[in-house]
Design a protein around this motif. Structure first.
Motif, PDB file in Angstrom:
ATOM      1  N   ALA A 237       0.865  -1.133   0.172  1.00 17.85           N
ATOM      2  CA  ALA A 237       0.133   0.081   0.043  1.00 17.85           C
ATOM      3  C   ALA A 237       0.788   1.346  -0.061  1.00 17.85           C
ATOM      4  O   ALA A 237       2.236   1.203   0.593  1.00 17.85           O
ATOM      5  CB  ALA A 237      -1.039  -0.002   1.261  1.00 17.85           C
ATOM      6  N   VAL A 238       0.253   2.447  -0.536  1.00 20.46           N
ATOM      7  CA  VAL A 238       0.796   3.642  -0.156  1.00 20.46           C
ATOM      8  C   VAL A 238      -0.069   3.989   0.885  1.00 20.46           C
ATOM      9  O   VAL A 238      -1.126   4.086   1.060  1.00 20.46           O
ATOM     10  CB  VAL A 238       0.710   4.664  -1.528  1.00 20.46           C
ATOM     11  N   LEU A 239       0.695   4.765   1.837  1.00 18.80           N
ATOM     12  CA  LEU A 239      -0.168   5.245   3.046  1.00 18.80           C
ATOM     13  C   LEU A 239       0.345   6.828   3.505  1.00 18.80           C
ATOM     14  O   LEU A 239       1.761   6.990   3.558  1.00 18.80           O
ATOM     15  CB  LEU A 239       0.358   4.272   4.430  1.00 18.80           C
ATOM     16  N   HIS A 240      -0.477   7.708   3.712  1.00 17.25           N
ATOM     17  CA  HIS A 240      -0.096   8.954   3.960  1.00 17.25           C
ATOM     18  C   HIS A 240      -0.196   8.773   5.467  1.00 17.25           C
ATOM     19  O   HIS A 240      -1.317   8.821   6.209  1.00 17.25           O
ATOM     20  CB  HIS A 240      -1.253   9.985   3.624  1.00 17.25           C
ATOM     21  N   VAL A 241       0.922   8.964   6.079  1.00 19.91           N
ATOM     22  CA  VAL A 241       1.160   8.593   7.466  1.00 19.91           C
ATOM     23  C   VAL A 241       0.692   9.700   8.411  1.00 19.91           C
ATOM     24  O   VAL A 241       1.060  10.797   8.216  1.00 19.91           O
ATOM     25  CB  VAL A 241       2.597   8.282   7.747  1.00 19.91           C
ATOM     26  N   PRO A 242      -0.208   9.651   9.400  1.00 26.95           N
ATOM     27  CA  PRO A 242      -0.712  10.575  10.106  1.00 26.95           C
ATOM     28  C   PRO A 242       0.430  10.985  11.326  1.00 26.95           C
ATOM     29  O   PRO A 242       1.231  10.020  11.664  1.00 26.95           O
ATOM     30  CB  PRO A 242      -2.000  10.213  10.904  1.00 26.95           C
ATOM     31  N   PRO A 243       0.339  12.240  12.015  1.00 23.68           N
ATOM     32  CA  PRO A 243       1.475  12.178  12.994  1.00 23.68           C
ATOM     33  C   PRO A 243       0.730  11.560  14.452  1.00 23.68           C
ATOM     34  O   PRO A 243       0.351  12.314  15.282  1.00 23.68           O
ATOM     35  CB  PRO A 243       1.126  14.047  13.077  1.00 23.68           C
ATOM     36  N   LEU A 244       0.757  10.456  14.343  1.00 27.01           N
ATOM     37  CA  LEU A 244       0.411   9.649  15.532  1.00 27.01           C
ATOM     38  C   LEU A 244       1.431   8.730  16.093  1.00 27.01           C
ATOM     39  O   LEU A 244       2.375   7.992  15.317  1.00 27.01           O
ATOM     40  CB  LEU A 244      -0.865   8.861  15.217  1.00 27.01           C
ATOM     41  N   PRO A 245       1.457   8.466  17.485  1.00 21.95           N
ATOM     42  CA  PRO A 245       2.499   7.717  17.954  1.00 21.95           C
ATOM     43  C   PRO A 245       2.723   5.953  17.387  1.00 21.95           C
ATOM     44  O   PRO A 245       3.492   5.389  17.773  1.00 21.95           O
ATOM     45  CB  PRO A 245       2.275   7.574  19.312  1.00 21.95           C
ATOM     46  N   PRO A 304      -7.043   4.078  15.089  1.00 22.46           N
ATOM     47  CA  PRO A 304      -7.820   3.653  16.076  1.00 22.46           C
ATOM     48  C   PRO A 304      -9.079   4.242  16.547  1.00 22.46           C
ATOM     49  O   PRO A 304      -9.914   3.762  17.164  1.00 22.46           O
ATOM     50  CB  PRO A 304      -6.392   4.238  17.064  1.00 22.46           C
ATOM     51  N   ALA A 305      -9.257   5.530  15.755  1.00 22.62           N
ATOM     52  CA  ALA A 305     -10.743   5.880  16.214  1.00 22.62           C
ATOM     53  C   ALA A 305     -11.694   6.043  15.171  1.00 22.62           C
ATOM     54  O   ALA A 305     -11.028   5.727  13.842  1.00 22.62           O
ATOM     55  CB  ALA A 305     -10.488   7.469  16.577  1.00 22.62           C
ATOM     56  N   ALA A 306     -12.905   6.360  15.237  1.00 21.33           N
ATOM     57  CA  ALA A 306     -13.774   6.250  14.207  1.00 21.33           C
ATOM     58  C   ALA A 306     -13.488   7.430  13.127  1.00 21.33           C
ATOM     59  O   ALA A 306     -13.143   8.706  13.723  1.00 21.33           O
ATOM     60  CB  ALA A 306     -15.339   6.517  14.720  1.00 21.33           C
ATOM     61  N   THR A 307     -13.778   7.183  11.931  1.00 21.60           N
ATOM     62  CA  THR A 307     -13.282   8.325  10.859  1.00 21.60           C
ATOM     63  C   THR A 307     -14.260   8.284   9.986  1.00 21.60           C
ATOM     64  O   THR A 307     -14.749   7.308   9.351  1.00 21.60           O
ATOM     65  CB  THR A 307     -11.892   7.764  10.155  1.00 21.60           C
ATOM     66  N   PRO A 308     -14.648   9.579   9.541  1.00 19.73           N
ATOM     67  CA  PRO A 308     -15.757   9.709   8.313  1.00 19.73           C
ATOM     68  C   PRO A 308     -14.853   9.606   7.144  1.00 19.73           C
ATOM     69  O   PRO A 308     -13.875  10.350   6.702  1.00 19.73           O
ATOM     70  CB  PRO A 308     -16.336  11.102   8.344  1.00 19.73           C
ATOM     71  N   ALA A 309     -14.980   8.505   6.266  1.00 14.27           N
ATOM     72  CA  ALA A 309     -14.454   8.307   4.967  1.00 14.27           C
ATOM     73  C   ALA A 309     -15.250   7.479   4.055  1.00 14.27           C
ATOM     74  O   ALA A 309     -16.377   6.970   4.289  1.00 14.27           O
ATOM     75  CB  ALA A 309     -13.308   7.522   5.507  1.00 14.27           C
ATOM     76  N   VAL A 310     -14.641   7.678   2.723  1.00 14.87           N
ATOM     77  CA  VAL A 310     -15.602   6.983   1.615  1.00 14.87           C
ATOM     78  C   VAL A 310     -14.285   6.051   1.069  1.00 14.87           C
ATOM     79  O   VAL A 310     -13.139   6.825   1.029  1.00 14.87           O
ATOM     80  CB  VAL A 310     -15.989   7.858   0.521  1.00 14.87           C
TER      81      VAL A 310
END
Length: 442
Positions: A237-245, A304-310
């Motif tokens: 996969a290509v993943l845009h990494v969020p600023p999360l631990p 880890p958390a609920a996310t609004p996404a399509v």
């Protein structure tokens, strides 16, 4: 008891895992036992009589597949409380509530050296995932989760208790089991009986690199797929990494290549693949090794958390490795509306029992997700169209319905003749259309 919009229970039930579409039902029915289901349906009928309005019942456990509008002419049937799990290790069978999650099922099963055919996210409910086909990390060894379904205890549109089994006395219940195996199911399920499988030496892990190495990593992955063991499942996969631990600091806020690998049979089957990709560049993070069910559930790196996404997804054919680099590159630019685009390798997945969808329609699965808020639906849709222009060369014509985040319907999840047969079963189980049909039926 039906809950009104101003109650705490109502608020909790109407926050689905995928929050891309607001949910504002007229009432919520909280269900904590199978007996509550018939009571809830009777209360809905009484509410219809008193209000003079026809109401539709919408079952929902975790809401990972939420996408259709839920408005004030509906009653949301919250089945998340149906969470009991029982394991028969001798028969290798789990009997579970429709609201149970895969994390709970596999935590119980692995004590006996067994696992269910879980998906990528541990918080997904067993029911919706299995009824939609179910593509997990054990797919190349054991097939789709729908084929592991032995029986379903459910209610029809009149509130009658029924059991869908292959040897059921009534044809309707035999046909219902066929529909539960991949066509989204019929009626309202409350208990499932599922096969468990032995996992003698589970190994899994997630590897991450900076996306500058994307072309070379994809080439190494594609070139070694044929040499991977029969049970090895991979996702690149290509993943845009969020600023999360959750992610290594050097990759936070950057675009990464993410390779997830799993093998229930030990480390040897994945060795050629891992050697090839590691020789391209040293991973920034590499968790490959012996693991348990919880470790297996972490390798997809779901938020880890609920996310609004399509989302978008498609079953692709054996030509996929040849277009993989170009397809992944459509989401690799910084600021892309698509934050995750993956290709899952499922070649060789065995077929199972008779059912609407019990064998993989393709050798690979394309899956992409765009979060709302970061981008608009239109922007995400344009990015999906760019991906389609590439994957269309390997198109099988079918979509893995449970992987299309935030969609109200997925009409191309099943071949037309299968969808028509499943719709006919739904009509027999619920002729008044009191219960909302699966989005796989249109």
């Amino acid at each position: 008891m039906l809950l009104a919009p101003d109650t705490d229970g109502y608020a909790a039930a109407t926050r689905p895992r995928n929050s891309s579409t607001p949910q504002r039902p007229g009432r919520v029915a909280r269900v904590t036992s199978p007996g509550d289901l018939a009571t809830a349906l009777r209360e809905v009928a009484a509410l219809e009589t008193s209000s003079g309005r026809r109401l539709q019942v919408v079952p929902q456990a975790t809401g990972h597949g939420a996408g259709a509008p839920v408005t004030d002419d509906t009653v949301l049937l919250d089945t998340s409380g149906l969470a009991d799990v029982a394991v028969d290790p001798d028969a290798r069978v789990a009997t579970v509530g429709a609201g149970a999650t895969w994390a709970a099922v596999n935590a119980a099963a692995e004590r006996h050296g067994l696992l269910g055919l879980a998906g990528s996210a541990p918080s997904v409910s067993v029911s919706g995932y299995t009824f939609g086909g179910g593509i997990g990390w054990l797919v190349r060894r054991h097939g789709l989760a729908s084929a592991a379904l032995r029986a379903v205890h459910y209610l029809d549109g009149e509130g009658r208790s029924r059991v869908a089994r292959e040897d059921a006395a009534e044809e309707t219940d035999r046909e219902a089991l066929w529909a539960f195996r991949g066509a989204g199911g019929v009626g309202v399920a409350h208990t499932l009986e599922l096969d468990l499988v032995p996992v003698p030496d589970l190994h899994a892990g997630a590897l991450l690199w900076d996306a500058v190495a994307l072309p070379e990593l994809v080439a190494a992955w594609a070139d070694t797929l044929d040499s991977a063991g029969a049970g090895v499942a991979t996702s690149i996969a290509v993943l845009h990494v969020p600023p999360l631990p959750l992610f290594p600091e050097p990759l936070q806020g950057r675009v990464a290549v993410h390779l997830a690998v799993a093998d229930p049979d030990g480390p040897d089957g994945a060795a050629p693949l891992l050697e090839a990709v590691r020789s391209v560049a040293a991973p920034v993070s590499d968790t490959w090794g012996a693991t348990d069910a919880a470790g297996l559930a972490r390798i997809h790196l779901d938020p880890p958390a609920a996310t609004p996404a399509v989302g978008a997804a498609r079953w692709l054919d054996a030509a996929t490795p040849g277009l993989a680099a170009d397809l992944l590159a459509t989401a690799a630019e910084p600021g892309s509306p698509v934050v995750m685009l993956e290709l899952r390798h499922v070649t060789g997945a065995p077929a199972g029992r008779d059912g609407a969808l019990v064998s993989a329609p393709g050798d690979f699965v394309f899956h992409a997700v765009g979060p709302l808020g970061r981008s608009t639906r239109e922007q995400i849709g344009s990015a999906f169209a760019r991906a389609r222009s590439v994957w269309s060369a390997a198109d099988t014509g079918l979509t893995p319905g449970s992987w299309v985040d935030g969609a109200a319907s997925v009409t191309d999840a099943l071949p037309p003749h299968v969808r028509e047969r499943a719709a006919a079963v739904a009509d027999r189980v619920d002729p008044q259309h009191r219960i909302r049909r699966s989005r796989l039926l249109g």
